[in-house]
Design an enzyme around this catalytic site. Structure first.
Site, PDB file in Angstrom:
ATOM      1  N   ASP A  31       0.855  -1.192   0.000  1.00 58.42           N
ATOM      2  CA  ASP A  31       0.000   0.000   0.000  1.00 58.42           C
ATOM      3  C   ASP A  31       0.889   1.239   0.000  1.00 58.42           C
ATOM      4  OD1 ASP A  31      -3.249   0.316   0.834  1.00 58.42           O
ATOM      5  OD2 ASP A  31      -2.010   2.111   1.085  1.00 58.42           O
ATOM      6  N   LYS A 210     -19.790  -8.181 -13.130  1.00 58.14           N
ATOM      7  CA  LYS A 210     -19.728  -7.378 -11.910  1.00 58.14           C
ATOM      8  C   LYS A 210     -20.480  -6.046 -12.068  1.00 58.14           C
ATOM      9  CE  LYS A 210     -19.111  -5.508  -8.089  1.00 58.14           C
ATOM     10  NZ  LYS A 210     -18.093  -5.411  -7.073  1.00 58.14           N
ATOM     11  N   CYS A 264     -19.721   1.091  -3.709  1.00 61.40           N
ATOM     12  CA  CYS A 264     -19.777   0.507  -5.058  1.00 61.40           C
ATOM     13  C   CYS A 264     -21.025   0.868  -5.851  1.00 61.40           C
ATOM     14  CB  CYS A 264     -19.614  -0.996  -4.981  1.00 61.40           C
ATOM     15  SG  CYS A 264     -20.578  -1.742  -3.694  1.00 61.40           S
ATOM     16  N   LYS A 267     -21.259   4.042  -8.086  1.00 63.88           N
ATOM     17  CA  LYS A 267     -20.350   4.299  -9.228  1.00 63.88           C
ATOM     18  C   LYS A 267     -20.430   3.235 -10.320  1.00 63.88           C
ATOM     19  CE  LYS A 267     -16.286   2.039  -7.201  1.00 63.88           C
ATOM     20  NZ  LYS A 267     -16.250   0.816  -8.016  1.00 63.88           N
TER      21      LYS A 267
HETATM   22  N1  SAJ Z   1     -30.559   0.922  -0.268  1.00 65.48           N
HETATM   23  C1  SAJ Z   1     -31.845   1.458  -0.429  1.00 65.48           C
HETATM   24  N2  SAJ Z   1     -32.890   0.604  -0.629  1.00 65.48           N
HETATM   25  C2  SAJ Z   1     -32.716  -0.755  -0.677  1.00 65.48           C
HETATM   26  C3  SAJ Z   1     -31.405  -1.276  -0.515  1.00 65.48           C
HETATM   27  C4  SAJ Z   1     -30.343  -0.421  -0.304  1.00 65.48           C
HETATM   28  O1  SAJ Z   1     -32.048   2.676  -0.395  1.00 65.48           O
HETATM   29  O2  SAJ Z   1     -33.708  -1.478  -0.840  1.00 65.48           O
HETATM   30  C5  SAJ Z   1     -29.444   1.836  -0.076  1.00 65.48           C
HETATM   31  C6  SAJ Z   1     -28.743   1.635   1.254  1.00 65.48           C
HETATM   32  O3  SAJ Z   1     -29.337   2.433   2.245  1.00 65.48           O
HETATM   33  C7  SAJ Z   1     -27.313   2.098   0.938  1.00 65.48           C
HETATM   34  C8  SAJ Z   1     -27.146   1.744  -0.539  1.00 65.48           C
HETATM   35  O4  SAJ Z   1     -28.458   1.551  -1.061  1.00 65.48           O
HETATM   36  O5  SAJ Z   1     -27.197   3.493   1.088  1.00 65.48           O
HETATM   37  C9  SAJ Z   1     -26.314   0.493  -0.799  1.00 65.48           C
HETATM   38  O6  SAJ Z   1     -26.861  -0.521   0.014  1.00 65.48           O
HETATM   39  P1  SAJ Z   1     -26.420  -2.077  -0.238  1.00 65.48           P
HETATM   40  O7  SAJ Z   1     -27.263  -2.917   0.640  1.00 65.48           O
HETATM   41  O8  SAJ Z   1     -26.401  -2.356  -1.680  1.00 65.48           O
HETATM   42  O9  SAJ Z   1     -24.948  -2.127   0.410  1.00 65.48           O
HETATM   43  P2  SAJ Z   1     -23.544  -2.147  -0.325  1.00 65.48           P
HETATM   44  O10 SAJ Z   1     -23.283  -0.889  -1.056  1.00 65.48           O
HETATM   45  O11 SAJ Z   1     -22.532  -2.579   0.670  1.00 65.48           O
HETATM   46  O12 SAJ Z   1     -23.747  -3.292  -1.407  1.00 65.48           O
HETATM   47  C10 SAJ Z   1     -22.859  -4.364  -1.529  1.00 65.48           C
HETATM   48  C11 SAJ Z   1     -22.816  -4.684  -2.974  1.00 65.48           C
HETATM   49  N3  SAJ Z   1     -21.834  -5.746  -3.147  1.00 65.48           N
HETATM   50  C12 SAJ Z   1     -20.754  -5.513  -3.958  1.00 65.48           C
HETATM   51  O13 SAJ Z   1     -20.600  -4.495  -4.589  1.00 65.48           O
HETATM   52  C13 SAJ Z   1     -19.787  -6.605  -4.063  1.00 65.48           C
HETATM   53  C14 SAJ Z   1     -24.178  -5.147  -3.437  1.00 65.48           C
HETATM   54  O14 SAJ Z   1     -24.089  -5.608  -4.788  1.00 65.48           O
HETATM   55  C15 SAJ Z   1     -24.689  -6.289  -2.602  1.00 65.48           C
HETATM   56  O15 SAJ Z   1     -26.010  -6.625  -3.006  1.00 65.48           O
HETATM   57  C16 SAJ Z   1     -24.702  -5.865  -1.142  1.00 65.48           C
HETATM   58  O16 SAJ Z   1     -23.352  -5.484  -0.787  1.00 65.48           O
HETATM   59  C17 SAJ Z   1     -25.116  -7.067  -0.296  1.00 65.48           C
HETATM   60  O17 SAJ Z   1     -26.320  -7.108   0.022  1.00 65.48           O
HETATM   61  O18 SAJ Z   1     -24.268  -7.924  -0.025  1.00 65.48           O
END
Ligand code: SAJ
Length: 435
Positions: A31, A210, A264, A267
């Site tokens: 890093d 992805k 993620c 973007k």
């Molecule tokens: N959110 C909503 N409504 C929903 C679900 C999420 O507003 O119904 C918002 C959340 O509040 C948050 C954002 O979307 O601000 C993202 O939420 P997320 O549950 O998708 O969390 P992340 O960003 O950690 O998503 C990651 C992603 N995984 C990767 O990029 C490898 C996503 O594709 C996965 O579905 C998620 O993890 C998971 O559930 O594992």
């Protein structure tokens, strides 16, 4: 297999490096952040957030001399495998990815690449990047030829803060490569890491899998947000509709909210759109992204309208935002919609406070973990994050602490009856308003 090098000691790279080391091969974590390197070598997990098992794993592999960290790529010049886990942000205003970290990592690897080594990129990248950016850069400084002298693969990360080790060691993975030798190296590496299925395909298909995966989720969320605004416009309860729609098989309406944050989802749609290199414009997908991006502004507009409706001058009013993290029960603030809402409100409202008891810090925002201080003499509460702590608030006590009892709930954490009993004039995103 002598050893591996993992470039980028972040939420993706650290679990990969430690899990790989724990499988019995030597791993060097690379890093550019000296504090991170020192912390890791002292068995100190350098990132925020509670990640079950990661501290013990770090201590174990450091103790066994299976893992060490370094600032210097030449320390890994004998690496058989390089795994790249650096961030790949997107500059929406310029419609282009910021490849600074990726270019830096790949160029440095190129100067330390040995013959017959394999370079695997886990970072999420626009389709076409492996062939058009990564391979040429690796060949440029190594004077080696991809396919003959070294192998290149793409295994897109699938991490989620709070479940880093669990996801990494259980999820299926996609192994993108252009030759069977590289696929076999990737099979050896990832079968050491996960018990999930390992699917082999080519580089570009792996890039598309992805970016589609996350764009798909972004569209699902945008649909929920657009439906919720539709329901608010015509006086229907989105959550009642959602419950019924989701009884139909293969329907899975998501939840509306004040925005979409995280490392993620915000973007990846842009990376996908950029990846078509102008050959196709996925307008529907980018429109969905813009709907999600517009949610903090929508909540800001609702807030100003609410203050004015009750005869309050926004300039001299106080607003309390509940939640700074991008996700409930998380301290991760990356791309926080609450931070975006805060900036929008500050243009119109004198006193804007943010409460969060998980989040540690956010540039330019001084939030508080003292809920009473956040609520006292406030005019309007905006629930932006569904932390369980907020569900347990004594709303009658809260109501008495405030100057005026106005509330906007973007995550539907309070029932209408509870809010009415506590004398709140409320708006629930997707469920209309009480006034
Ligand atoms: N959110 C909503 N409504 C929903 C679900 C999420 O507003 O119904 C918002 C959340 O509040 C948050 C954002 O979307 O601000 C993202 O939420 P997320 O549950 O998708 O969390 P992340 O960003 O950690 O998503 C990651 C992603 N995984 C990767 O990029 C490898 C996503 O594709 C996965 O579905 C998620 O993890 C998971 O559930 O594992």
């Amino acid at each position: 297999m002598v050893h591996a090098a993992v470039v980028g000691m972040g939420y993706v790279g650290i679990p990969v490096a430690l899990t790989l080391a724990n499988s019995g091969i030597n791993v060097i974590g690379i890093d550019i952040d000296e504090k991170k390197i020192n912390d890791l070598n002292n068995s100190q997990y350098p990132l925020e957030g509670y990640e079950p098992g990661i501290k013990n794993l770090l201590e174990s592999v450091v103790k066994k001399n299976l893992f060490s960290a370094s600032l210097d790529y030449s320390d890994a010049k004998d690496a058989d495998v390089w795994i790249v886990c650096v961030q790949t942000p997107f500059l929406v205003s310029e419609f282009k990815p910021n490849f600074n970290a990726l270019n830096g990592a790949i160029s440095s690897i190129s100067k330390n690449l040995k013959t017959n080594a394999t370079v695997i990129v886990e970072s999420t990248i626009p389709p076409g990047t492996m062939e058009e950016v990564v391979i040429p850069l690796l060949e440029k400084y190594s004077n080696l030829s991809s396919g003959q002298d070294f192998g290149v693969g793409h295994c897109p990360e699938r991490v989620m803060p709070g479940k880093l080790l669990h996801n990494l060691t259980n999820y299926n993975r996609v192994l993108g490569a252009s030759d069977p030798q590289t696929h076999s190296v990737m099979l050896d590496i990832y079968s050491r890491i996960t018990s999930g299925e390992l699917y082999r395909t080519n580089l570009k298909t792996a890039e598309v899998i992805k970016t589609f995966e996350n764009t798909y989720r972004d569209v699902e969320i945008a649909m929920a947000n657009d439906f919720a605004k539709y329901c608010d416009a015509i006086g229907v309860d989105f959550y009642e509709v959602r419950d019924q729609v989701n009884t139909v098989e293969s329907r899975n309406l998501h939840l509306p909210g004040g925005g979409v944050g995280g490392h993620c989802i915000p973007k990846d749609t842009w990376l996908l759109a950029y990846g078509s290199r102008g050959k196709y414009s996925p307008n529907f997908l980018t429109m969905a992204r813009e709907i999600n991006d517009s949610m903090p502004q929508h909540i800001c507009d609702l807030s100003i309208d609410k203050l004015k409706h009750f005869g309050l001058n926004p300039k001299t009013s106080s607003i309390t935002i509940l939640g700074l993290s991008y996700l409930e029960e998380s301290d991760d603030v990356r791309n926080s919609p609450s931070a975006q809402l805060y900036s929008l409100l500050k243009n119109n409202v004198n006193d804007v406070r943010i409460h969060d008891h998980y989040a540690h810090s956010y540039p330019g925002i001084s939030h508080t973990d003292d809920i009473d201080a956040a609520l006292k003499d406030s005019n309007l509460i905006i629930v932006m994050v569904a932390h369980n702590f907020y569900r347990g608030l004594d709303l009658i006590k809260t109501s008495k602490m405030m100057k005026t009892n106005l509330l906007i709930d973007t995550r539907n954490i309070f029932s209408k009856s509870t809010l009415k009993e506590s004398n709140f004039n409320f708006t629930i995103l997707g469920r209309g308003k009480s006034w």
